[in-house]
Design a protein around this motif. Sequence first.
Motif, PDB file in Angstrom:
ATOM      1  N   GLY A   1       0.814  -1.219   0.000  1.00 36.59           N
ATOM      2  CA  GLY A   1       0.000   0.000   0.000  1.00 36.59           C
ATOM      3  C   GLY A   1       0.844   1.263   0.000  1.00 36.59           C
ATOM      4  N   ASP A   2       0.326   2.310  -0.603  1.00 41.87           N
ATOM      5  CA  ASP A   2       1.003   3.605  -0.608  1.00 41.87           C
ATOM      6  C   ASP A   2       0.851   4.279   0.754  1.00 41.87           C
ATOM      7  OD1 ASP A   2       1.629   3.177  -3.247  1.00 41.87           O
ATOM      8  OD2 ASP A   2       0.077   4.519  -4.043  1.00 41.87           O
ATOM      9  N   ILE A   3       1.879   4.994   1.168  1.00 38.14           N
ATOM     10  CA  ILE A   3       1.868   5.750   2.417  1.00 38.14           C
ATOM     11  C   ILE A   3       2.104   7.207   2.047  1.00 38.14           C
ATOM     12  CG2 ILE A   3       3.042   6.095   4.614  1.00 38.14           C
ATOM     13  CD1 ILE A   3       3.656   3.016   4.406  1.00 38.14           C
ATOM     14  N   THR A   4       1.132   8.075   2.378  1.00 33.96           N
ATOM     15  CA  THR A   4       1.186   9.461   1.918  1.00 33.96           C
ATOM     16  C   THR A   4       0.819  10.428   3.036  1.00 33.96           C
ATOM     17  OG1 THR A   4       0.512   8.740  -0.289  1.00 33.96           O
ATOM     18  CG2 THR A   4       0.283  11.082   0.197  1.00 33.96           C
ATOM     19  N   VAL A   5       1.617  11.471   3.177  1.00 30.22           N
ATOM     20  CA  VAL A   5       1.263  12.616   4.005  1.00 30.22           C
ATOM     21  C   VAL A   5       1.084  13.765   3.035  1.00 30.22           C
ATOM     22  CG1 VAL A   5       2.023  14.208   5.802  1.00 30.22           C
ATOM     23  CG2 VAL A   5       2.565  11.779   5.993  1.00 30.22           C
ATOM     24  N   THR A   6      -0.093  14.385   3.048  1.00 29.02           N
ATOM     25  CA  THR A   6      -0.403  15.411   2.050  1.00 29.02           C
ATOM     26  C   THR A   6       0.295  16.733   2.353  1.00 29.02           C
ATOM     27  OG1 THR A   6      -2.325  16.300   3.205  1.00 29.02           O
ATOM     28  CG2 THR A   6      -2.693  14.399   1.749  1.00 29.02           C
ATOM     29  N   ASN A   7       0.259  17.613   1.377  1.00 29.09           N
ATOM     30  CA  ASN A   7       0.875  18.926   1.526  1.00 29.09           C
ATOM     31  C   ASN A   7       0.053  19.849   2.416  1.00 29.09           C
ATOM     32  OD1 ASN A   7      -1.249  19.438  -0.158  1.00 29.09           O
ATOM     33  ND2 ASN A   7      -0.035  20.365  -1.790  1.00 29.09           N
ATOM     34  N   LYS A   8      -1.093  19.398   2.892  1.00 25.98           N
ATOM     35  CA  LYS A   8      -1.910  20.196   3.801  1.00 25.98           C
ATOM     36  C   LYS A   8      -1.473  20.018   5.251  1.00 25.98           C
ATOM     37  CE  LYS A   8      -5.771  20.126   0.677  1.00 25.98           C
ATOM     38  NZ  LYS A   8      -7.077  19.645   0.359  1.00 25.98           N
ATOM     39  N   CYS A   9      -0.516  19.126   5.471  1.00 28.66           N
ATOM     40  CA  CYS A   9      -0.056  18.808   6.817  1.00 28.66           C
ATOM     41  C   CYS A   9       1.147  19.680   7.189  1.00 28.66           C
ATOM     42  CB  CYS A   9       0.325  17.330   6.867  1.00 28.66           C
ATOM     43  SG  CYS A   9       0.821  16.766   8.475  1.00 28.66           S
ATOM     44  N   HIS A  10       1.081  20.334   8.360  1.00 32.28           N
ATOM     45  CA  HIS A  10       2.218  21.099   8.875  1.00 32.28           C
ATOM     46  C   HIS A  10       2.629  20.445  10.190  1.00 32.28           C
ATOM     47  CE1 HIS A  10       4.248  25.185   9.816  1.00 32.28           C
ATOM     48  NE2 HIS A  10       4.915  24.178  10.300  1.00 32.28           N
ATOM     49  N   VAL A  11       3.816  19.844  10.202  1.00 30.23           N
ATOM     50  CA  VAL A  11       4.315  19.111  11.365  1.00 30.23           C
ATOM     51  C   VAL A  11       5.188  20.051  12.179  1.00 30.23           C
ATOM     52  CG1 VAL A  11       5.646  17.112  12.112  1.00 30.23           C
ATOM     53  CG2 VAL A  11       4.237  16.972  10.050  1.00 30.23           C
ATOM     54  N   LYS A  12       4.872  20.222  13.463  1.00 33.51           N
ATOM     55  CA  LYS A  12       5.623  21.135  14.330  1.00 33.51           C
ATOM     56  C   LYS A  12       6.993  20.579  14.706  1.00 33.51           C
ATOM     57  CE  LYS A  12       2.559  24.396  14.940  1.00 33.51           C
ATOM     58  NZ  LYS A  12       2.739  25.732  14.504  1.00 33.51           N
ATOM     59  N   GLY A  13       7.242  19.309  14.501  1.00 37.40           N
ATOM     60  CA  GLY A  13       8.540  18.688  14.802  1.00 37.40           C
ATOM     61  C   GLY A  13       9.125  18.076  13.550  1.00 37.40           C
ATOM     62  N   SER A  14       9.577  16.832  13.669  1.00 37.85           N
ATOM     63  CA  SER A  14      10.128  16.116  12.521  1.00 37.85           C
ATOM     64  C   SER A  14       9.141  15.042  12.082  1.00 37.85           C
ATOM     65  CB  SER A  14      11.482  15.502  12.868  1.00 37.85           C
ATOM     66  OG  SER A  14      11.348  14.600  13.943  1.00 37.85           O
ATOM     67  N   ILE A  15       9.415  14.455  10.906  1.00 33.44           N
ATOM     68  CA  ILE A  15       8.550  13.410  10.375  1.00 33.44           C
ATOM     69  C   ILE A  15       9.407  12.221   9.972  1.00 33.44           C
ATOM     70  CG2 ILE A  15       8.589  14.274   7.992  1.00 33.44           C
ATOM     71  CD1 ILE A  15       5.610  13.518   7.829  1.00 33.44           C
ATOM     72  N   ALA A  16       8.883  11.014  10.186  1.00 34.69           N
ATOM     73  CA  ALA A  16       9.565   9.782   9.775  1.00 34.69           C
ATOM     74  C   ALA A  16       8.528   8.867   9.137  1.00 34.69           C
ATOM     75  CB  ALA A  16      10.215   9.103  10.973  1.00 34.69           C
TER      76      ALA A  16
END
Length: 188
Positions: free
Chosen positions: A5-20
């Motif tokens: 399956g594809d794993i996607t975080v959209t461009n509408k998401c603003h992460v206050k820390g880091s992302i993994a």
Amino acid sequence: CHNTGDITVTNKCHVKGSIALGGLIGKFATENERKTLKACSNSGNVTSGAKCNNACRLGGLIGYHSEGTIVITDGYTNSGNVTHTGSTDGADAIYVGGLTGYISATAFTSYVSNNTTIGWTGEIVNTGTMSIAGTSKGGKCYIAGLVGALNTNSLPATAHYVNTGKLVLSGSTGSKNGVRGPLYMGGI
């Protein structure tokens, strides 16, 4: 273990820390623990369009291996594309790899048991395209067929590493003042 399956975080998401983000594991951080992954594969695309205040780490298998031991036996195959199209605002970087985006200094890829080193075995293969189309305002981009950035001693010599996937950088690096930052790119 297999992911299709594809794993996607959209461009509408603003992460206050880091992302993994990873095809199988986002972040592996279990101090003093050992996990074995046998004959794993990922064919799903891993994509982040998120805006991160700190590091963005993406991998076909693991986004960020920060501590503990992961041993891969009987090989690993990634055919999914790993893509970052978002941005980092902080002083950190973007890390993209077919196996893992980042392996830290407190992470291990082998261990000793009864005077025998147990490490990765088989073929570790990437055929997917690794790409950064986003912006790193912190100034650094790390992109590679298997490991975006390796901050530990070495990868085990007991495995055979193969990358036939493309590496694509179409984004930009540089500080908020427009000074260009470093780019680190490698086939493995």
